[in-house]
Design an enzyme around this catalytic site. Structure first.
Site, PDB file in Angstrom:
ATOM      1  N   SER A  85       0.824  -1.212   0.000  1.00 22.93           N
ATOM      2  CA  SER A  85       0.000   0.000   0.000  1.00 22.93           C
ATOM      3  C   SER A  85       0.851   1.252   0.000  1.00 22.93           C
ATOM      4  O   SER A  85       1.945   1.279   0.588  1.00 22.93           O
ATOM      5  CB  SER A  85      -0.880  -0.002   1.252  1.00 22.93           C
ATOM      6  OG  SER A  85      -1.512   1.247   1.400  1.00 22.93           O
ATOM      7  N   TYR A  99      -1.962   0.273   9.860  1.00 24.38           N
ATOM      8  CA  TYR A  99      -2.168  -0.399   8.568  1.00 24.38           C
ATOM      9  C   TYR A  99      -0.904  -0.275   7.706  1.00 24.38           C
ATOM     10  O   TYR A  99      -0.356  -1.271   7.226  1.00 24.38           O
ATOM     11  CB  TYR A  99      -3.391   0.208   7.869  1.00 24.38           C
ATOM     12  CG  TYR A  99      -3.550  -0.223   6.445  1.00 24.38           C
ATOM     13  CD1 TYR A  99      -3.821  -1.549   6.117  1.00 24.38           C
ATOM     14  CD2 TYR A  99      -3.428   0.697   5.392  1.00 24.38           C
ATOM     15  CE1 TYR A  99      -3.956  -1.947   4.793  1.00 24.38           C
ATOM     16  CE2 TYR A  99      -3.575   0.317   4.085  1.00 24.38           C
ATOM     17  CZ  TYR A  99      -3.828  -1.005   3.784  1.00 24.38           C
ATOM     18  OH  TYR A  99      -3.960  -1.392   2.478  1.00 24.38           O
ATOM     19  N   LYS A 136       1.911  -3.201   6.501  1.00 17.79           N
ATOM     20  CA  LYS A 136       2.241  -3.469   5.087  1.00 17.79           C
ATOM     21  C   LYS A 136       3.752  -3.310   4.870  1.00 17.79           C
ATOM     22  O   LYS A 136       4.374  -4.087   4.143  1.00 17.79           O
ATOM     23  CB  LYS A 136       1.459  -2.524   4.174  1.00 17.79           C
ATOM     24  CG  LYS A 136      -0.041  -2.818   4.107  1.00 17.79           C
ATOM     25  CD  LYS A 136      -0.324  -4.093   3.332  1.00 17.79           C
ATOM     26  CE  LYS A 136      -1.797  -4.423   3.275  1.00 17.79           C
ATOM     27  NZ  LYS A 136      -2.100  -5.668   2.552  1.00 17.79           N
TER      28      LYS A 136
HETATM   29  N1  UFG Z   1     -13.040  11.347   1.726  1.00 16.44           N
HETATM   30  C1  UFG Z   1     -14.041  12.252   1.980  1.00 16.44           C
HETATM   31  N2  UFG Z   1     -15.263  11.763   2.316  1.00 16.44           N
HETATM   32  C2  UFG Z   1     -15.535  10.434   2.419  1.00 16.44           C
HETATM   33  C3  UFG Z   1     -14.498   9.512   2.152  1.00 16.44           C
HETATM   34  C4  UFG Z   1     -13.261  10.004   1.816  1.00 16.44           C
HETATM   35  O1  UFG Z   1     -13.840  13.469   1.891  1.00 16.44           O
HETATM   36  O2  UFG Z   1     -16.670  10.051   2.742  1.00 16.44           O
HETATM   37  C5  UFG Z   1     -11.716  11.843   1.297  1.00 16.44           C
HETATM   38  C6  UFG Z   1     -10.598  11.411   2.224  1.00 16.44           C
HETATM   39  O3  UFG Z   1     -10.418  12.354   3.277  1.00 16.44           O
HETATM   40  C7  UFG Z   1      -9.422  11.363   1.250  1.00 16.44           C
HETATM   41  C8  UFG Z   1     -10.054  10.962  -0.083  1.00 16.44           C
HETATM   42  O4  UFG Z   1     -11.437  11.281   0.043  1.00 16.44           O
HETATM   43  O5  UFG Z   1      -8.872  12.641   1.109  1.00 16.44           O
HETATM   44  C9  UFG Z   1      -9.927   9.495  -0.395  1.00 16.44           C
HETATM   45  O6  UFG Z   1     -10.329   8.752   0.759  1.00 16.44           O
HETATM   46  P1  UFG Z   1     -10.507   7.156   0.739  1.00 16.44           P
HETATM   47  O7  UFG Z   1     -11.003   6.775   2.091  1.00 16.44           O
HETATM   48  O8  UFG Z   1     -11.319   6.762  -0.442  1.00 16.44           O
HETATM   49  O9  UFG Z   1      -9.042   6.610   0.486  1.00 16.44           O
HETATM   50  P2  UFG Z   1      -7.689   6.922   1.295  1.00 16.44           P
HETATM   51  O10 UFG Z   1      -6.875   7.831   0.424  1.00 16.44           O
HETATM   52  O11 UFG Z   1      -7.927   7.360   2.668  1.00 16.44           O
HETATM   53  O12 UFG Z   1      -7.072   5.470   1.436  1.00 16.44           O
HETATM   54  C10 UFG Z   1      -6.710   4.651   0.347  1.00 16.44           C
HETATM   55  C11 UFG Z   1      -6.937   3.212   0.745  1.00 16.44           C
HETATM   56  C12 UFG Z   1      -6.059   2.852   1.906  1.00 16.44           C
HETATM   57  C13 UFG Z   1      -4.635   3.166   1.591  1.00 16.44           C
HETATM   58  C14 UFG Z   1      -4.460   4.554   1.091  1.00 16.44           C
HETATM   59  C15 UFG Z   1      -3.070   4.722   0.622  1.00 16.44           C
HETATM   60  O13 UFG Z   1      -8.276   3.003   1.075  1.00 16.44           O
HETATM   61  O14 UFG Z   1      -6.183   1.480   2.168  1.00 16.44           O
HETATM   62  O15 UFG Z   1      -5.376   4.832   0.032  1.00 16.44           O
HETATM   63  O16 UFG Z   1      -2.905   5.864  -0.102  1.00 16.44           O
HETATM   64  F1  UFG Z   1      -3.887   3.049   2.708  1.00 16.44           F
END
Ligand code: UFG
Length: 317
Positions: A115, A139, A143
């Protein structure tokens, strides 16, 4: 070649199972169905429902296999902060068991789902595989620990392996049995949450004061079908002992507002949203440098954000 797909009942693993079988690979699936769904596994596929914490179940699953694609694991950043012991036990302990049983079974090819969370807050963008590793949650730490374990296994015991560091995986695959898509509970990922937004329950934008062009976080989204294409190319690249790490993203980024705009275009009306506080642990910008995967694997992502949104929308019916 028979490939054991651990986590083959989950979103990304089941997509791998479908594409591998379509391409003529034999496939066995190993999944404890703690977050995966048994109905994602096609009938006729060898399916061992078992745990990475049970070595005899792993040994049974490895029978007759030539290679392993290891997707199984815990993958929620927030949960990992609350229950680090679960992540160290399943992700690290479970993978230790898998490596030990692979050695017993003389299986020497491994593709591992790593990841971008291993990098933490980036110092330089886009992020290269050689960037420093400073994970900000359990997490990412687990990894990273598994990546280190695999490097040692390759050195000490001749494993031939690739760790693929996913950025933001999205989209869905229409299989002959219907859509394989995200079915997380709770759903934390942006695109599914945006597509399920309603006026009564609008999607929350986690922070609108980030140092970015529109104040919202920027992420690098990659379609799950492109992601699996990279796995198969990585598998076919394994020829000698060693461990290579590859970033998998698109090489570009979209802000949360841009994702909402793309989804609004797809459904033909403005998606409701609400500006909310920042989510703990979120970096402002994550963008992959994918030149190594392009150069070494001959991989090129071909599906854009519009395809990720429209496939996810179609998969939700
Ligand atoms: N976000 C929102 N509202 C939501 C969900 C997400 O504003 O309801 C934002 C988050 O703050 C972030 C972006 O959208 O800025 C993407 O969020 P995600 O939860 O879709 O994905 P993440 O970037 O947090 O995480 C993903 C994977 C993880 C991994 C990570 C590594 O889900 O497992 O990328 O970059 F660790």
């Amino acid at each position: 070649m028979r490939v054991l797909v651990t986590g083959g009942a989950g979103y990304i693993g089941s997509t791998a199972v479908d594409i591998l079988t379509t391409q003529g690979y034999e496939v066995s699936v190993f999944d404890d169905c703690s977050t995966g769904h048994g109905d994602n596994v096609p009938t006729g596929i060898t399916f061992i429902q078992g745990s990475l914490l049970n070595r005899s179940e792993i040994a049974q699953a490895l029978k007759g296999c030539d290679a392993v694609m290891h997707f199984a694991g815990k993958s929620l950043v927030g949960e990992s902060v609350e229950k680090p012991e679960l992540y160290w036990s399943v992700n690290v302990g479970g993978t230790r068991n898998l490596l030990d049983e692979m050695r017993v079974a003389r299986i020497s090819k491994l593709i591992f789902s790593s990841s971008a969370a291993t990098y933490g807050e980036p110092e330089v963008l886009p992020i290269l595989e050689s960037a420093s590793n400073k994970p900000t949650n359990a997490y990412g730490a687990t990894k990273l620990a598994v990546d280190a374990m695999i490097t040692d296994e390759a050195r000490g015991h001749g494993l031939s392996a690739a760790s693929l560091r996913y950025f933001n995986v999205a989209g869905a695959l229409k299989s002959t049995r219907g859509w394989l898509t995200e079915r997380h509970n709770p759903e934390t990922h942006l695109i599914p949450n945006v597509l399920r937004s309603t006026p009564a329950n609008p999607v929350k934008i986690f922070g609108s004061d980030w140092p970015t062009k529109d104040g919202t976080c920027i992420r690098d989204y990659v379609h799950v079908v492109d992601l699996i294409d990279a796995h198969i190319k990585a598998l076919n690249s394994l020829s000698k002992p060693g461990h290579e790490i590859f970033n998998l993203g698109s090489g570009g980024g979209y802000s949360v507002r841009e994702v909402i705009a793309a989804a609004s275009d797809a459904i033909g009306s403005q998606i409701p949203f609400i500006d909310s506080p920042r989510r703990a642990g979120d970096p402002a910008v994550l963008i992959a440098d994918i030149s190594k995967a392009k150069r070494v694997l001959g991989w090129e992502p071909t599906r854009n954000l519009e395809a990720m949104v429209s496939d996810t929308l179609a998969s939700f019916g």
